[in-house]
Design an enzyme around this catalytic site. Structure first.
Site, PDB file in Angstrom:
ATOM      1  N   ARG A  47       0.853  -1.204   0.000  1.00 54.90           N
ATOM      2  CA  ARG A  47       0.000   0.000   0.000  1.00 54.90           C
ATOM      3  C   ARG A  47       0.886   1.250   0.000  1.00 54.90           C
ATOM      4  NH1 ARG A  47      -1.614   2.035   4.496  1.00 54.90           N
ATOM      5  NH2 ARG A  47      -2.151   0.097   5.550  1.00 54.90           N
ATOM      6  N   TYR A  99     -16.203  17.949 -14.986  1.00 50.88           N
ATOM      7  CA  TYR A  99     -16.558  16.529 -15.104  1.00 50.88           C
ATOM      8  C   TYR A  99     -17.570  16.179 -14.011  1.00 50.88           C
ATOM      9  CZ  TYR A  99     -16.291  11.510 -14.636  1.00 50.88           C
ATOM     10  OH  TYR A  99     -16.629  10.188 -14.519  1.00 50.88           O
ATOM     11  N   ASP A 170      -7.259  19.279 -14.605  1.00 55.09           N
ATOM     12  CA  ASP A 170      -7.661  17.942 -15.039  1.00 55.09           C
ATOM     13  C   ASP A 170      -7.258  17.839 -16.511  1.00 55.09           C
ATOM     14  OD1 ASP A 170      -8.967  15.681 -15.963  1.00 55.09           O
ATOM     15  OD2 ASP A 170     -10.798  16.034 -14.804  1.00 55.09           O
ATOM     16  N   LYS A 195      -8.578   6.737 -19.291  1.00 59.11           N
ATOM     17  CA  LYS A 195      -8.875   7.239 -20.634  1.00 59.11           C
ATOM     18  C   LYS A 195      -7.663   7.060 -21.560  1.00 59.11           C
ATOM     19  CE  LYS A 195     -12.612   8.187 -18.389  1.00 59.11           C
ATOM     20  NZ  LYS A 195     -12.885   9.476 -17.778  1.00 59.11           N
TER      21      LYS A 195
HETATM   22  C1  LIG Z   1     -13.371   9.953 -16.581  1.00 58.64           C
HETATM   23  C2  LIG Z   1     -12.980  11.279 -16.085  1.00 58.64           C
HETATM   24  C3  LIG Z   1     -12.721  11.499 -14.719  1.00 58.64           C
HETATM   25  C4  LIG Z   1     -12.909  10.432 -13.660  1.00 58.64           C
HETATM   26  O1  LIG Z   1     -12.076   9.343 -13.823  1.00 58.64           O
HETATM   27  P1  LIG Z   1     -12.436   7.828 -13.384  1.00 58.64           P
HETATM   28  O2  LIG Z   1     -11.220   7.082 -13.761  1.00 58.64           O
HETATM   29  O3  LIG Z   1     -13.675   7.444 -14.127  1.00 58.64           O
HETATM   30  O4  LIG Z   1     -12.690   7.855 -11.906  1.00 58.64           O
HETATM   31  C5  LIG Z   1     -12.308  12.769 -14.350  1.00 58.64           C
HETATM   32  N1  LIG Z   1     -12.178  13.767 -15.248  1.00 58.64           N
HETATM   33  C6  LIG Z   1     -12.428  13.588 -16.556  1.00 58.64           C
HETATM   34  C7  LIG Z   1     -12.262  14.732 -17.502  1.00 58.64           C
HETATM   35  C8  LIG Z   1     -12.834  12.343 -17.013  1.00 58.64           C
HETATM   36  O5  LIG Z   1     -13.106  12.177 -18.320  1.00 58.64           O
END
Ligand SMILES: *Cc1c(COP(=O)(O)O)cnc(C)c1O
Length: 373
Positions: A47, A99, A170, A195
């Site tokens: 961890r 988001y 982000d 992503k």
């Molecule tokens: C998908 C996404 C998130 C969240 O990520 P997860 O891996 O689904 O928890 C945050 N910001 C953006 C822009 C996203 O597309």
């Protein structure tokens, strides 16, 4: 070194004990102590740290031009660590089209703990008027979802730093190939590695990257290791594997998206196309300045209402109707349907994550679908 080289070499360690060229997955949850009771190899309990996670964090830091990274079990866990790191009562300014998963996190989980305002960050007067004594963080997400609005990161940093406020970005939509916010002055970068970094729609992960190892970063690392929302050794392995091809994938995603955007822009059944690479995008000049590559995400408005829009989705064969983005396969989604009844997203908007299929096949498929409505 250039980013293509870093992506391949910064995470990989040839295994000293077997000479295996690719670093193996270390599944052990615990590590043997030295005779003096220490842990000279640097790992004690998984961890707190694991060789695959260390490699992943190393390459993530390099890709974003940072000095350190922390890998989490999801993008939302990474975002949550940022919010948890702030003193209770801190005020956050976030985009009105943030988001939705992180927006809901603030509204539901941090209600009463943090203060927040969701505003149009591109409205400079509104931004300046929203800043309060206790504002500690401006959260930026660019290009935004699903309208592909661009926020000027440098401008945000200037306003924020004048007021002693941190900027977190982000960077999920752009990827480090699309823009490197730390180089534009941001104080923290967040990714949903689910992503583009994962790139194959088969793992969930998140990351934070810092330009300095300061007190704030130490706090975030404590949250990662004590909170425990870490990325598993196998997920870290798969991510480092995917990252090796990220620069080439992003180039191809952006090329396909640009060509599909131009095609849609000229189609009789399309009302409007939103893609930062199109000269018709209202912030194309800013995008050109800020972005290294316009990315693989685009949205478009179908001429007609919900019925015609859903017909397009159902008629396409190559664009899978699903949420999420960044995989090699193209996805399509009517965003208003997933964002719920209070959404401001137009009902006829389709968001497309343009994959790596051949562009001729994608265009032919989309053309046939649009001609059926
Ligand atoms: C998908 C996404 C998130 C969240 O990520 P997860 O891996 O689904 O928890 C945050 N910001 C953006 C822009 C996203 O597309």
């Amino acid at each position: 070194m250039k980013i293509e080289t870093l992506a391949i070499h910064a995470a990989n360690h040839t295994d000293a004990s077997t000479a295996a060229v690719i670093q193996p997955i270390v599944l052990a949850t615990t590590f043997e102590r030295d005779e003096d009771g220490g842990y000279s190899k640097g790992f004690s309990y998984s961890r707190a740290g694991n060789p695959n996670r260390l490699s992943l964090e190393n390459v993530l830091a390099k890709l974003e031009g940072g000095v350190d990274a922390a890998a989490f079990s999801s993008g939302n866990a990474a975002g949550m660590a940022v919010f948890q790191s702030l003193k209770p009562g801190t005020h956050i300014i976030a985009p009105d089209d943030m988001y939705h998963g992180l927006r809901n996190q603030l509204k539901i989980l941090f209600n009463g703990i943090l203060e927040f305002d969701f505003i149009d960050l591109n409205n400079e007067n509104l931004l300046k008027n929203t800043i309060k004594q206790n504002t500690g963080l401006i959260w930026v997400e660019t290009p935004s979802n699903p309208l592909l609005k661009i926020t000027d990161i440098k401008e945000m940093v200037t306003v924020a730093h004048e007021n002693n406020i941190k900027v977190a970005c982000d960077n999920t939509f752009a990827s480090p190939l699309g823009q490197q916010p730390l180089k534009l002055g941001a104080d923290l970068v967040m990714h949903s590695t689910t992503k583009y970094l994962g790139g194959h729609s088969d793992l969930t992960g998140g990351a934070l990257i810092t330009p300095v190892k300061d007190e704030w970063w130490e706090r975030i690392q404590q949250i990662q290791q004590m909170g425990g929302a870490i990325s598993s050794p196998a997920d870290c392995y798969w991510l480092t594997r995917s990252i090796k091809t990220l620069p080439y994938r992003m180039r191809a995603h952006a090329e396909n998206a640009g060509l599909l955007a131009s095609f849609l822009d000229n189609h009789a059944n399309v009302e409007q196309v939103l893609y930062p690479g199109l000269t018709s995008h209202p912030q194309h000049e800013l995008a050109k300045e800020q972005m290294l590559n316009f990315g693989g995400m685009l949205s478009f408005l179908v001429k007609g209402g919900v019925v015609q829009t859903e017909r397009v989705i159902n008629a396409t064969k190559l664009f899978t109707s699903a949420t999420s983005l960044g995989g090699v396969e193209s996805l399509i989604e009517r965003r208003a349907a997933i964002e719920g009844p209070d959404t401001k997203t137009p009902q006829n908007l389709l968001r497309v994550s343009v994959g790596l299929e051949h562009i001729d096949d994608l265009i032919a498929d989309m053309d046939a679908a649009l001609n059926q409505i």
